[in-house]
Design a protein around this motif. Structure first.
Motif, PDB file in Angstrom:
ATOM      1  N   ARG A 126       0.763  -1.259   0.077  1.00  0.00           N
ATOM      2  CA  ARG A 126      -0.110   0.174  -0.007  1.00  0.00           C
ATOM      3  C   ARG A 126       0.908   1.148  -0.019  1.00  0.00           C
ATOM      4  N   THR A 127       2.109   1.265   0.547  1.00  0.00           N
ATOM      5  CA  THR A 127       2.764   2.570   0.676  1.00  0.00           C
ATOM      6  C   THR A 127       3.155   2.915  -0.590  1.00  0.00           C
ATOM      7  N   LEU A 174       0.351   4.054  -3.024  1.00  0.00           N
ATOM      8  CA  LEU A 174       0.165   5.512  -2.848  1.00  0.00           C
ATOM      9  C   LEU A 174       1.182   6.420  -3.245  1.00  0.00           C
ATOM     10  N   SER A 188       1.514   8.642   2.459  1.00  0.00           N
ATOM     11  CA  SER A 188       1.876   7.327   2.306  1.00  0.00           C
ATOM     12  C   SER A 188       3.002   7.036   3.401  1.00  0.00           C
ATOM     13  N   ASP A 242       2.696   3.921   6.565  1.00  0.00           N
ATOM     14  CA  ASP A 242       3.874   2.857   6.376  1.00  0.00           C
ATOM     15  C   ASP A 242       4.253   2.536   7.661  1.00  0.00           C
TER      16      ASP A 242
END
Lengths: 220, 258
Positions: A144-145, A148, A212, A216
């Protein structure tokens, strides 16, 4: 044209640009996210290798990505007209922007997902997870980081493309910069427009990085 | 019939020009509730062997019978269900980096469709078992290697397994931590009756907790039997070499300490 008129024009232009960019990013991800996941999954080292499908997708994406945006914009005008009824203006520009964004976003999603540690995928499989669960709960969640960061890059690139659309009456800030600055030699308006674009980009990058980082968990 | 029965297992990796025989005609049996060690130098094929047990690697030939079921013959759905009974812990721990410790332990229960509330309660219990309950809210990056492996063991327990496969589970840990993790595995084996299969290149690991051991060398099973026998009277070259390395490293440690 008075100062208030200019201010109003710039405000409208900014609004149009934001609408174009955000809608194109949204539609770009609706198409690009599944496509990117499909690419990473069907890759030879992926969750379900399907070399033939991967090759076809790979070629299509490379072709669409190598067409310069300006050419694409003109090339798909009939398609744009068929979808939104006209081929110029803010709404119409969303179509070519989305078409350009999808393959580019798919590539970024692909590379983000491929960064996920294969060991974690194996751990999930060894626990009896379905492939779909692995995609949603491991691949996308762990990436996901990076995803993003990709969104930030995508919005920025689409912002740049949207300015180009001004050449064919695409609306927004790019349109203003070209109409006043280029066709009418009103350099001041052009400069102000460009400054607004720079500010938008800065703001976007700042927000993107902030979100982001916040999400994280890999940093202690 | 034995709990885990491996018959004529072979695995070949086909390259462009040549193929590598990772495993040749392996036969072995593991009984329910025992701690079984598989030892070999790197490249001996032991990782491939253990990954064939839960079919992370598909064997080319042979049977892998677990409680009578032949793993390679199962459908995808049956395989997923069977895998839930076979937990695995890894050298690199393989925790989900974006989830905290508690949610990592909940993961197998999520897969099994257990309600979140119950899953969290059970997860907390497992974290107590592995003595790391105080780290429930921490993220893997904040933990040491030994702590990460404890979380991985808690996650393994969360799927309520009958077997735990350990793929070089202590190889990334220092000797002291290795000892503690081995003790924990032994305790789990005794308390829950879980069968443990340990893959390692360290004699010490086998010596400390395994009952029986198989020695792998270049894809062949060269020796097999109770640990005391194999260690006292090694017949194969590979076993002799492994014993020698152990003695040398112990001498080295002693010299280093004094």
């Amino acid at each position: 044209m008075g100062l208030t008129d200019i201010a109003k024009m710039l405000a409208d232009g900014t609004k149009d640009t934001l609408i174009m960019v955000l809608l194109s990013t949204l539609f770009g991800y609706i198409g690009g996210l599944p496509l990117g996941v499909l690419l990473s999954v069907t890759d030879e080292n992926g969750l379900k290798p399907m070399p033939a499908l991967y090759m076809v997708l790979d070629i299509i994406i490379n072709i669409t990505r190598s067409i310069p945006f300006l050419i694409l914009l003109i090339l798909i005008q009939p398609f744009t007209k068929a979808i939104v009824g006209k081929s110029y203006g803010t709404v119409a520009t969303v179509v070519p922007l989305t078409v350009a964004a999808i393959p580019f976003i798919a590539r970024m999603v692909e590379s983000s997902v491929k960064e996920v540690d294969k060991g974690v995928v194996e751990a999930a499989l060894s626990l009896g997870a379905k492939k779909f669960t692995v995609i949603t709960k491991v691949l996308l969640a762990e990436a996901r980081t990076s995803l993003l960061v990709g969104v930030t890059i995508a919005v920025g690139t689409i912002l740049g493309y949207s300015a180009m659309a001004g050449i064919v009456g695409g609306g927004g800030l790019g349109d203003i910069a070209i109409r006043y600055g280029y066709y009418r030699y009103e350099t001041e308006i052009m400069i102000v427009t460009v400054v607004v674009l720079v500010l938008l980009m800065q703001l976007l990058q700042w927000v993107g990085t902030l979100i982001s980082k916040k999400l994280d968990r890999r940093r202690g | 019939m034995s709990f885990i029965q491996i018959e004529h297992l072979s695995k070949t990796y086909k390259g462009k020009d040549d193929s590598v025989h990772a495993l040749n005609d392996i036969n072995l049996t593991i009984e329910k509730g025992e701690i079984y060690g598989i030892i070999g130098l790197s490249g001996a094929g032991k990782s491939t062997l253990v990954r064939c047990i839960n079919l992370l690697e598909r064997p080319c030939e042979g049977k892998i019978l677990i409680d009578g079921k032949n793993m390679p013959e199962l459908s995808e759905k049956e395989l997923r269900e069977e895998r839930r009974k076979i937990a695995m812990i890894f050298q690199q721990f393989n925790l989900l980096m974006q989830r905290n410790v508690l949610d990592n332990v909940c993961f197998p229960m999520e897969i099994a469709g257990i309600k979140r509330k119950e899953a969290r309660l059970r997860a907390k219990e497992y974290l107590k078992t592995v003595e790391i309950a105080e780290k429930a809210k921490a993220y893997p990056v904040q933990l040491s290697g030994g702590q990460k492996q404890r979380v991985a063991i808690a996650r393994a327990l969360a799927s309520n397994p009958e077997i735990i496969l350990c793929d070089e589970a202590t190889s990334a840990l220092d000797p002291q931590t290795t000892g503690r993790i081995l003790k924990l595995l032994k305790q789990i084996n005794e308390d829950y009756g879980i069968t443990v299969v340990i893959i390692t290149h360290e004699m010490r690991v086998i010596e400390e907790i395994c009952g029986r051991v198989a020695v792998l060398d270049k894809g062949n099973l060269v020796e097999e039997g109770p640990v005391s026998e194999v260690f006292k009277n090694p017949k194969s070259k590979a076993a002799k070499r492994l014993l020698l390395t152990k003695e040398l490293s112990e001498e080295g440690e002693e010299n280093g300490l004094n």
